[in-house]
Design a protein around this motif. Structure first.
Motif, mmCIF file in Angstrom:
data_model
loop_
_atom_site.group_PDB
_atom_site.id
_atom_site.type_symbol
_atom_site.label_atom_id
_atom_site.label_comp_id
_atom_site.label_asym_id
_atom_site.label_seq_id
_atom_site.Cartn_x
_atom_site.Cartn_y
_atom_site.Cartn_z
ATOM 1 N N TRP A 183 0.843 -1.193 0.000
ATOM 2 C CA TRP A 183 0.000 0.000 0.000
ATOM 3 C C TRP A 183 0.881 1.246 0.000
ATOM 4 N N VAL B 162 2.683 0.159 3.965
ATOM 5 C CA VAL B 162 2.916 -1.202 4.461
ATOM 6 C C VAL B 162 3.134 -2.152 3.289
ATOM 7 N N TRP C 216 3.381 -6.597 2.894
ATOM 8 C CA TRP C 216 3.439 -7.889 3.565
ATOM 9 C C TRP C 216 3.221 -9.034 2.582
ATOM 10 N N ILE D 270 5.360 -8.796 7.780
ATOM 11 C CA ILE D 270 4.644 -7.526 7.632
ATOM 12 C C ILE D 270 5.653 -6.412 7.882
ATOM 13 N N ILE E 91 5.685 -2.489 8.178
ATOM 14 C CA ILE E 91 4.940 -1.226 8.264
ATOM 15 C C ILE E 91 5.943 -0.089 8.418
ATOM 16 N N THR F 11 -3.648 -1.387 10.635
ATOM 17 C CA THR F 11 -3.937 -2.797 10.888
ATOM 18 C C THR F 11 -4.113 -3.471 9.532
ATOM 19 N N THR F 12 -3.460 -4.617 9.327
ATOM 20 C CA THR F 12 -3.555 -5.323 8.048
ATOM 21 C C THR F 12 -4.481 -6.529 8.170
ATOM 22 N N ILE G 192 -6.574 -2.780 4.614
ATOM 23 C CA ILE G 192 -5.910 -2.176 5.772
ATOM 24 C C ILE G 192 -6.890 -1.228 6.462
#
Length: 200
Positions: A67, A79, A81, A87, A89, A98-99, A105
């Motif tokens: 993202w 982020v 992952w 992950i 960030i 938060t993913t 997200i």
């Protein structure tokens, strides 16, 4: 001769059909291909709200999701992952993102600087990738301004009340001081008159 040609044609049709079926089966079992669905391309939010940037991807292999945020302040990687692996960030979003396994997200406590374009890239392990975009508009809450005005008004009213009390106390003290001074003057004038009477 005609029979021989017909036989060849029949065999060729069978071979062609078998080849087509094998090719289709190979295509179905060959890894590769990724799809992405973005249900909501435009999100309106207010300051301090939490927003969900919702997507749904599917692929045959393991995918990497990334993202990015693009605005007038520049481009920022939020982020990245890999499903089931890691992950990563960015520091700027460490406590605000938060993913989710489907590629979505959640962005916590948005501010005016969070407005802009959000780009998601899903890359499948065999190199196939797909993209999605979500536009986020962030607005200030009007009642916050009203709250500020109300607090300012209450503060000014409190200051005015304190000044009025202070002025009242000053006036009272001045009145008492004048009363005492007048009483002393009266007493000294009476003493002078008494002295004059005695002298006479």
């Amino acid at each position: 001769l005609m029979r021989a040609l017909r036989g060849c044609r029949g065999r060729g049709a069978v071979v062609g059909t078998v080849t087509l079926c094998l090719a289709a089966g190979w295509a179905l079992h060959t890894p590769g291909g990724v799809s992405l669905v973005v249900p909501q391309h435009n999100i309106n939010a207010t300051v301090a709200q939490n927003i969900l940037l919702s997507v749904e991807y599917s692929c045959r292999g393991v995918a990497t999701v990334e993202w990015k945020h693009v605005s007038s302040w520049g481009t920022t990687k939020i982020v990245e992952w890999k499903s089931g692996n890691y992950i990563n960030i960015s520091t700027m979003y460490k406590d605000r993102v938060t993913t989710f396994e489907n590629g979505s997200i959640e962005l916590l406590n948005v501010g005016m600087r969070d407005a802009g374009y959000y780009f998601v890239t899903v890359t499948e392990e065999y190199g196939t990738n797909t993209y999605g975009t979500i536009i986020v508009n962030v607005y200030e809450i009007i009642y916050e301004d009203l709250h500020f005005v109300a607090v300012l008004f209450a503060f000014l009213a409190a200051v005015a009340a304190i000044l009025i009390c202070f002025m009242w106390l000053c006036n009272k003290s001045l009145h008492l001081f004048q009363k005492k001074t007048t009483h002393k003057l009266t007493a000294s004038t009476t003493e002078e008159i008494e002295l004059e009477t005695i002298e006479c």
